[in-house]
Design an enzyme around this catalytic site. Structure first.
Site, PDB file in Angstrom:
ATOM      1  N   HIS A   1      14.048  -4.144 -21.681  1.00 19.81           N
ATOM      2  CA  HIS A   1      14.648  -3.025 -22.422  1.00 19.81           C
ATOM      3  C   HIS A   1      13.599  -2.011 -22.871  1.00 19.81           C
ATOM      4  O   HIS A   1      13.721  -0.821 -22.535  1.00 19.81           O
ATOM      5  CB  HIS A   1      15.447  -3.551 -23.611  1.00 19.81           C
ATOM      6  CG  HIS A   1      15.841  -2.501 -24.601  1.00 19.81           C
ATOM      7  ND1 HIS A   1      16.712  -1.474 -24.297  1.00 19.81           N
ATOM      8  CD2 HIS A   1      15.456  -2.298 -25.894  1.00 19.81           C
ATOM      9  CE1 HIS A   1      16.861  -0.691 -25.369  1.00 19.81           C
ATOM     10  NE2 HIS A   1      16.107  -1.169 -26.339  1.00 19.81           N
TER      11      HIS A   1
ATOM     12  N   GLU B   1      10.933  -5.243 -35.324  1.00 19.10           N
ATOM     13  CA  GLU B   1      12.273  -5.705 -35.713  1.00 19.10           C
ATOM     14  C   GLU B   1      12.588  -7.082 -35.151  1.00 19.10           C
ATOM     15  O   GLU B   1      13.204  -7.912 -35.832  1.00 19.10           O
ATOM     16  CB  GLU B   1      13.325  -4.705 -35.226  1.00 19.10           C
ATOM     17  CG  GLU B   1      14.734  -5.069 -35.644  1.00 19.10           C
ATOM     18  CD  GLU B   1      15.758  -4.070 -35.131  1.00 19.10           C
ATOM     19  OE1 GLU B   1      16.956  -4.340 -35.282  1.00 19.10           O
ATOM     20  OE2 GLU B   1      15.348  -3.043 -34.577  1.00 19.10           O
ATOM     21  N   ASP B   2      12.161  -7.366 -33.912  1.00 15.44           N
ATOM     22  CA  ASP B   2      12.632  -8.564 -33.222  1.00 15.44           C
ATOM     23  C   ASP B   2      11.554  -9.606 -32.941  1.00 15.44           C
ATOM     24  O   ASP B   2      11.841 -10.630 -32.322  1.00 15.44           O
ATOM     25  CB  ASP B   2      13.285  -8.162 -31.894  1.00 15.44           C
ATOM     26  CG  ASP B   2      14.548  -7.342 -32.111  1.00 15.44           C
ATOM     27  OD1 ASP B   2      15.220  -7.567 -33.125  1.00 15.44           O
ATOM     28  OD2 ASP B   2      14.842  -6.468 -31.279  1.00 15.44           O
TER      29      ASP B   2
ATOM     30  N   ASP C   1      16.525   4.771 -26.491  1.00 12.34           N
ATOM     31  CA  ASP C   1      16.861   3.390 -26.837  1.00 12.34           C
ATOM     32  C   ASP C   1      18.374   3.194 -26.826  1.00 12.34           C
ATOM     33  O   ASP C   1      18.909   2.243 -26.243  1.00 12.34           O
ATOM     34  CB  ASP C   1      16.281   3.077 -28.222  1.00 12.34           C
ATOM     35  CG  ASP C   1      16.758   1.745 -28.778  1.00 12.34           C
ATOM     36  OD1 ASP C   1      16.704   0.744 -28.044  1.00 12.34           O
ATOM     37  OD2 ASP C   1      17.179   1.708 -29.953  1.00 12.34           O
TER      38      ASP C   1
ATOM     39  N   ASP D   1      41.685  23.490 -16.157  1.00 13.95           N
ATOM     40  CA  ASP D   1      40.285  23.810 -15.850  1.00 13.95           C
ATOM     41  C   ASP D   1      39.433  22.542 -15.867  1.00 13.95           C
ATOM     42  O   ASP D   1      38.543  22.384 -16.688  1.00 13.95           O
ATOM     43  CB  ASP D   1      39.725  24.848 -16.821  1.00 13.95           C
ATOM     44  CG  ASP D   1      39.944  24.454 -18.275  1.00 13.95           C
ATOM     45  OD1 ASP D   1      40.784  23.572 -18.527  1.00 13.95           O
ATOM     46  OD2 ASP D   1      39.267  25.019 -19.149  1.00 13.95           O
TER      47      ASP D   1
ATOM     48  N   HIS E   1       8.905  -0.283 -29.639  1.00 13.83           N
ATOM     49  CA  HIS E   1       9.841   0.087 -30.695  1.00 13.83           C
ATOM     50  C   HIS E   1      10.641  -1.081 -31.261  1.00 13.83           C
ATOM     51  O   HIS E   1      11.150  -0.996 -32.384  1.00 13.83           O
ATOM     52  CB  HIS E   1      10.803   1.189 -30.199  1.00 13.83           C
ATOM     53  CG  HIS E   1      11.883   0.714 -29.282  1.00 13.83           C
ATOM     54  ND1 HIS E   1      11.724   0.641 -27.922  1.00 13.83           N
ATOM     55  CD2 HIS E   1      13.146   0.287 -29.535  1.00 13.83           C
ATOM     56  CE1 HIS E   1      12.841   0.200 -27.364  1.00 13.83           C
ATOM     57  NE2 HIS E   1      13.727  -0.030 -28.332  1.00 13.83           N
TER      58      HIS E   1
END
Length: 696
Positions: free
Chosen positions: A48, A76-77, A139, A260, A72
């Site tokens: 990712h 966090e992970d 992301d 249209d 990034h």
């Protein structure tokens, strides 16, 4: 997934001076930190961030942005920290990663609050460095592309709704239309699966039946322009399903009535050719009045520039045509990212103003619900153009009023607004503005935003500023009431209370400043005993139990009356113990007791006036209140709860007026004395369910 050498080669292809070793180190770092983690698709998790970095190379962004994209998710992970990132990759990358990283300490918050806190941090970081937004959009783009792998339907819907409400509009506001369209398409597929399936099926049928009609129309447009001596590129496409569905919903029409669904793009050599091409097309085919828009001379707030027109082609077919130069096209599709050469002072003026508005909204929003509401208002509305008397242009959402315009010019101007002229004529502040209006704001330094403005303003910036001003004004009033009540409490403490005692009490109550204490007293958030204990610890030890503190002794005595004389408390002013009072004695009627400022006293000139005062132990009377409540479920119950918490009994309750979104109630309330009534009024004013409260 991009291999390590492929990613580095991409960066070096447009930035030969990039630090190859640092890029390699970042790639290896994210692979090592994410280790054996897996995505919902079963792919290694590090695929990712690598794909996000690849999207950043497509936009030819600087190496710090590429490294930020790779890292990034590490904070966090994984076990990595911002300090680790700074140690290995420098302060700038650490700052960017921190801006993109979600807050890990708010996982226990309700969903809306967690989303709002993440958005708050993200917007603040974005205001300092737009690259935070670019990485975040990439992301979200990659997450949306793999959203179908997530098994829980509710999670897919939450992510899709957040994308539709926040990230797609953000992409539009910075001109990244390619990202916006794909995000909307992927979110629409999740949010409205039946509509998506139906529209894509109908488009497929048209594609099979038209026999290359899109290509034929594109060729006809190119030939018409070539005959006029213009060298252009023409491409055609169907509008994507979400765009068609949105038009169907807005106009309340069926798919067959959307005429249209084909759009064509004309790319010219220069700006003059754009206008020449438009003239040719309007000559060859009939254009539809009201559908022509010139975003070249008046660009959108995000820098978007193009000519838009709609034509009636053969067989009454409507087609949309966009005309722009090659440079405009590149900038329009990828916005800021398309020409990003990072310098702190190089941001377009329109972006600076828009970001400044968003940060003001972040500062002014009171809670998660307000922040999400105001941010959506700020980024997701169609625009109109209005001018100041000196010719300065301001873009506003459709439906904006002079108050919205004033806040768009400057927050201080909005706060001081008392009137407005539109095109030289005095008009009500709630008047909706039209494209091209010249708006002159009439101001006064003594003015303040009015609560009633919330019923007609439409911009998030205006709503946030008005609510903040109203809250501050109410806070000042509650502090003033609390200060008076505090003096009464302090007088019952067995010690002289000075500044030091108040400062110490504020600390004991874990507050920031004396005003916080006065507000808590005025809003009835503290009991008298708590305040006294904070001022002089231990001083309430020998006092009666709490039940005795709250006991209501309804004995009333009035000084100045002849012993045994009959009297009654007037219903016109509802005097309560603590009010200054007078008596009116008429033959055969006894004595009427009024407050000293009662308007009915003017009718009693023929009666005898008595100078009265309350007896020492006087407690218990009926106070009369007027409360303006927000018209929403639970508001009335919250008001009744406030009465119950303050041990006041409701004698009568009537709904006297309704005007969306408010309901006005009049209440007869049993109270002990003026201080008790004042506490209840301040508690009502402090409630989110109550817009206004006053004693009648």
């Amino acid at each position: 997934m991009l291999r390590q050498y492929e990613l580095v080669e991409r960066v070096l292809s447009y930035d030969p001076n990039a630090d190859e070793a640092l890029l390699n180190r970042a790639y290896v770092y994210t692979v090592q930190k994410h280790g054996t983690q897996k995505r919902a698709s079963g792919d290694p998790y590090f695929s990712h961030p690598v794909e996000v970095a690849g999207l950043m190379t497509d936009l030819q962004l600087d190496q710090e942005t590429i490294i930020t994209a790779l890292l990034h998710d590490t904070v966090e992970d994984t076990l990595a920290t911002i300090e680790d990132i700074e140690k290995h990759f420098g302060k700038e990358v650490a700052r960017l990663v921190d801006g993109v990283t979600k807050l890990s300490k708010i996982e226990a918050m309700p969903e809306d609050e967690r989303a709002a806190e993440n958005l708050r941090k993200f917007l603040l970081a974005m205001s300092e460095d737009i690259r935070v937004l670019l990485v975040k959009l990439a992301d979200r783009m990659h997450n949306m592309r793999t959203l179908h792998f997530i098994k829980k339907p509710e999670k897919r819907l939450r992510i899709a709704r957040e994308t539709m409400d926040i990230y797609a509009p953000l992409a539009e506001r910075v001109g990244m239309y390619e990202y916006m369209r794909e995000m909307q398409q992927l979110a629409f597929e999740q949010l409205e699966p039946d509509a998506y399936k139906t529209i894509t099926g109908r488009l497929e049928q048209i594609r099979m039946q038209d026999g290359g009609q899109v290509d034929a129309i594109a060729l006809a447009i190119k030939q018409a322009l070539a005959e006029a001596g213009l060298q252009v590129e023409v491409t055609g496409r169907e509008k994507h399903p979400y765009s068609i569905w949105k038009k169907m919903a807005e106009r309340h029409v069926s798919f067959e009535q959307v005429t249209d669904i084909m759009a064509f793009r004309v790319i010219t050599e220069n700006e003059a050719d754009c206008y020449a091409a438009m003239g040719v097309l309007h000559t060859v085919w009939q254009f539809i009045p009201g559908k022509f828009k010139d975003y070249i001379s008046t660009p959108k707030n995000n820098g978007y520039r193009s000519l838009h027109t709609s034509l009636i082609y053969e067989n009454s077919m409507r087609v949309e045509v966009q005309i722009r130069t090659r440079h405009m096209h590149q900038k329009n599709e990828f916005g800021l990212a398309a020409h990003w050469a990072y310098k702190q002072g190089d941001r377009p003026d329109g972006q600076v103003g828009w970001l400044r508005d968003l940060i003001e909204i972040v500062d002014a929003s009171h809670d998660a619900e307000e922040l999400l509401e105001h941010t959506r208002l700020a980024i997701y509305q169609d625009r109109i153009f209005a001018f100041t008397p000196k010719g300065a242009l301001h873009q506003l959402p459709v439906g904006s009023t002079p108050v919205d315009f004033a806040f768009a010019v400057h927050t201080d101007l909005g706060a001081q607004t008392v009137g407005a002229k539109i095109n030289g004529r005095h008009m009500p502040l709630r008047t909706p503005l039209n494209n091209g209006d010249v708006v002159e704001i009439i101001k006064s330094k003594k003015a303040a935003p009015q609560l009633s403005w919330l019923s007609f303003v439409v911009t998030g910036k205006a709503r946030a500023a008005i609510r903040r001003s109203v809250r501050l004004k109410e806070r000042e009033e509650v502090i003033e009431i609390g200060t008076k009540l505090f003096e009464d409490i302090a007088a019952r403490v067995p010690a002289k209370i000075g500044k030091k005692a108040i400062t110490d009490a504020v600390k004991r109550l874990e507050m920031s400043e004396p005003d916080d204490l006065m507000y808590a007293v005025g809003a009835a958030k503290l009991e008298d005993r708590e305040v006294m204990e904070a001022l002089v610890p231990g001083c309430t030890a020998d006092m009666e139990d709490r039940e005795d503190w709250s006991r209501q002794d309804k004995a009333i005595s009035i000084r100045g009356l002849t012993p045994g004389a009959g009297y009654h408390l007037s219903e016109c002013c509802h005097p309560v113990p603590g009010d200054r009072i007078v008596g009116l004695r008429s033959p055969g009627k006894g004595v009427e007791v009024h407050t000293i400022d009662c308007l009915q006293l003017a009718t009693g000139v023929d009666a005898d006036w008595l100078d009265l005062s309350w007896g020492k132990a006087s407690k218990g009377a009926v106070g009369h209140l007027r409360a303006t409540l927000y018209d929403r479920p639970g508001a009335l119950a919250e008001m009744a709860g406030i009465f119950g918490q303050n041990m006041a009994n409701i004698r009568a309750l009537t709904l006297s007026q309704t005007e969306h979104p408010f309901g006005v109630y009049e209440v007869d309330l049993e109270v002990q004395d003026l201080a008790h009534l004042t506490r209840i009024v301040s508690a009502l004013r402090a409630s989110d369910a109550v817009a206004q409260a006053e004693r009648i």
